[in-house]
Design a protein around this motif. Sequence first.
Motif, short mmCIF file in Angstrom:
data_model
loop_
_atom_site.label_atom_id
_atom_site.label_comp_id
_atom_site.label_asym_id
_atom_site.label_seq_id
_atom_site.Cartn_x
_atom_site.Cartn_y
_atom_site.Cartn_z
N GLY A 1 0.82 -1.21 0.00
CA GLY A 1 0.00 0.00 0.00
C GLY A 1 0.86 1.26 0.00
O GLY A 1 2.03 1.24 0.35
N ARG A 2 0.22 2.35 -0.36
CA ARG A 2 0.96 3.61 -0.46
C ARG A 2 1.01 4.37 0.85
O ARG A 2 1.84 5.27 1.03
CB ARG A 2 0.35 4.49 -1.56
CG ARG A 2 0.59 3.89 -2.96
CD ARG A 2 -0.21 4.63 -4.03
NE ARG A 2 0.04 6.07 -3.98
CZ ARG A 2 -0.89 6.99 -4.24
NH1 ARG A 2 -2.13 6.62 -4.53
NH2 ARG A 2 -0.59 8.26 -4.21
N GLY A 3 0.10 4.07 1.74
CA GLY A 3 0.11 4.77 3.01
C GLY A 3 -0.31 6.22 2.89
O GLY A 3 0.25 7.12 3.52
N VAL A 4 -1.34 6.45 2.09
CA VAL A 4 -1.82 7.82 1.84
C VAL A 4 -2.27 8.48 3.14
O VAL A 4 -1.91 9.64 3.43
CB VAL A 4 -2.98 7.80 0.81
CG1 VAL A 4 -3.62 9.18 0.69
CG2 VAL A 4 -2.48 7.31 -0.53
N ARG A 5 -3.03 7.75 3.95
CA ARG A 5 -3.55 8.35 5.19
C ARG A 5 -2.46 8.60 6.21
O ARG A 5 -2.57 9.50 7.04
CB ARG A 5 -4.66 7.45 5.77
CG ARG A 5 -5.94 7.50 4.95
CD ARG A 5 -6.90 6.40 5.36
NE ARG A 5 -6.43 5.07 4.97
CZ ARG A 5 -7.07 3.94 5.22
NH1 ARG A 5 -8.21 3.98 5.88
NH2 ARG A 5 -6.58 2.78 4.81
N LEU A 6 -1.39 7.81 6.18
CA LEU A 6 -0.27 8.08 7.10
C LEU A 6 0.51 9.30 6.63
O LEU A 6 0.96 10.11 7.43
CB LEU A 6 0.65 6.85 7.19
CG LEU A 6 1.78 6.97 8.22
CD1 LEU A 6 1.22 7.16 9.63
CD2 LEU A 6 2.68 5.74 8.17
N GLY A 7 0.65 9.44 5.31
CA GLY A 7 1.31 10.61 4.75
C GLY A 7 2.75 10.77 5.20
O GLY A 7 3.22 11.87 5.47
N ALA A 8 3.47 9.65 5.26
CA ALA A 8 4.85 9.69 5.78
C ALA A 8 5.87 10.08 4.71
O ALA A 8 7.06 10.19 5.01
CB ALA A 8 5.21 8.33 6.38
N GLY A 9 5.40 10.25 3.47
CA GLY A 9 6.35 10.58 2.40
C GLY A 9 7.06 9.36 1.88
O GLY A 9 7.98 9.45 1.05
N THR A 10 6.66 8.19 2.35
CA THR A 10 7.21 6.93 1.90
C THR A 10 6.07 5.91 2.01
O THR A 10 5.12 6.13 2.77
CB THR A 10 8.39 6.52 2.82
OG1 THR A 10 8.89 5.26 2.43
CG2 THR A 10 7.97 6.42 4.27
N PRO A 11 6.11 4.81 1.26
CA PRO A 11 5.08 3.79 1.48
C PRO A 11 5.06 3.38 2.95
O PRO A 11 6.11 3.33 3.60
CB PRO A 11 5.52 2.64 0.57
CG PRO A 11 6.34 3.30 -0.50
CD PRO A 11 7.05 4.44 0.18
N LYS A 12 3.85 3.11 3.46
CA LYS A 12 3.71 2.90 4.91
C LYS A 12 4.65 1.83 5.46
O LYS A 12 5.16 1.97 6.57
CB LYS A 12 2.25 2.55 5.21
CG LYS A 12 1.93 2.44 6.67
CD LYS A 12 0.46 2.61 6.95
CE LYS A 12 -0.40 1.52 6.42
NZ LYS A 12 -1.82 1.75 6.68
N ALA A 13 4.86 0.77 4.69
CA ALA A 13 5.71 -0.32 5.18
C ALA A 13 7.13 0.15 5.50
O ALA A 13 7.84 -0.50 6.27
CB ALA A 13 5.76 -1.45 4.15
N PHE A 14 7.52 1.29 4.92
CA PHE A 14 8.88 1.79 5.14
C PHE A 14 8.93 3.00 6.07
O PHE A 14 10.00 3.56 6.32
CB PHE A 14 9.56 2.10 3.79
CG PHE A 14 9.58 0.89 2.92
CD1 PHE A 14 10.48 -0.13 3.16
CD2 PHE A 14 8.65 0.73 1.89
CE1 PHE A 14 10.48 -1.29 2.40
CE2 PHE A 14 8.64 -0.42 1.12
CZ PHE A 14 9.55 -1.42 1.36
#
Length: 216
Positions: free
Chosen positions: A5-18
């Motif tokens: 996943g891209r982790g849009v809602r986390l918005g960490a600037g990296t895919p959520k897994a990273f």
Amino acid sequence: MPAAGRGVRLGAGTPKAFARLHGRPLLWHAVGGLLGSGCVDRVVVAVAGSDRVLAATALDDVTERVRIVTGGTERSDSVRAALEAVTDADIVLVHDAARCLIPPSVIRSVVDAVRAGHRAVVPVLPCSDTVKQVDDHGTVITTVDRAVLRVAQTPQGFDADLLRRAYATGGGHATDDAELVERLGEAVTTVAGHPRAFKITTPFDLAVAEAVAGAP
Ligand code: CTP
Ligand code: MG
């Protein structure tokens, strides 16, 4: 392990897994949790094609027990890709990389229940909030009886043949894997989940994880 996943809602600037939790990628924590449980032999991780090298670097301390594959557009596409790489297992767990603080006791309960003959097993928590059903305008239609509701977590455990059949014929997408088994009309059993198995979705969740990681 779906981790593409891209982790849009986390918005960490990296895919959520990273995204990092105490300096290590969520993916590293999640894979370590499974492998350290004592009842998981191998993990197949699905990440975006462009992140495969990043994933291999993040997991270089457990490389012989991990296989990395390319995930897909939806979570179920990623799980399907990972499942195709599992050839010799009788029991398959599907676990979100985003639930990276998974306690070993939950993993063991799920595996024990599958070994005991339950072919699809989901860890769940009671629903502690009052739940409202609303219409398109946000007006409440009714208050749902929360006593019959459960919140589903992962890892969800399956007889491997059943999960393959669910993915082959369950049709379309689902937000968890048990739903595809439900569509086959097969029974899905629940076991007790755990608050630490929560999914990191938002920055608030990551802050909670930072606060509780390492706690007993
Ligand atoms: N996932 C995946 N492939 C996708 C979408 C999601 O493997 N195409 C994985 C995520 O990496 C995560 C899990 O499925 O481990 C649960 O998804 P979610 O929490 O929605 O993560 P993201 O899709 O990354 O987040 P968002 O929806 O905010 O973009
Ligand atoms: Mg998502």
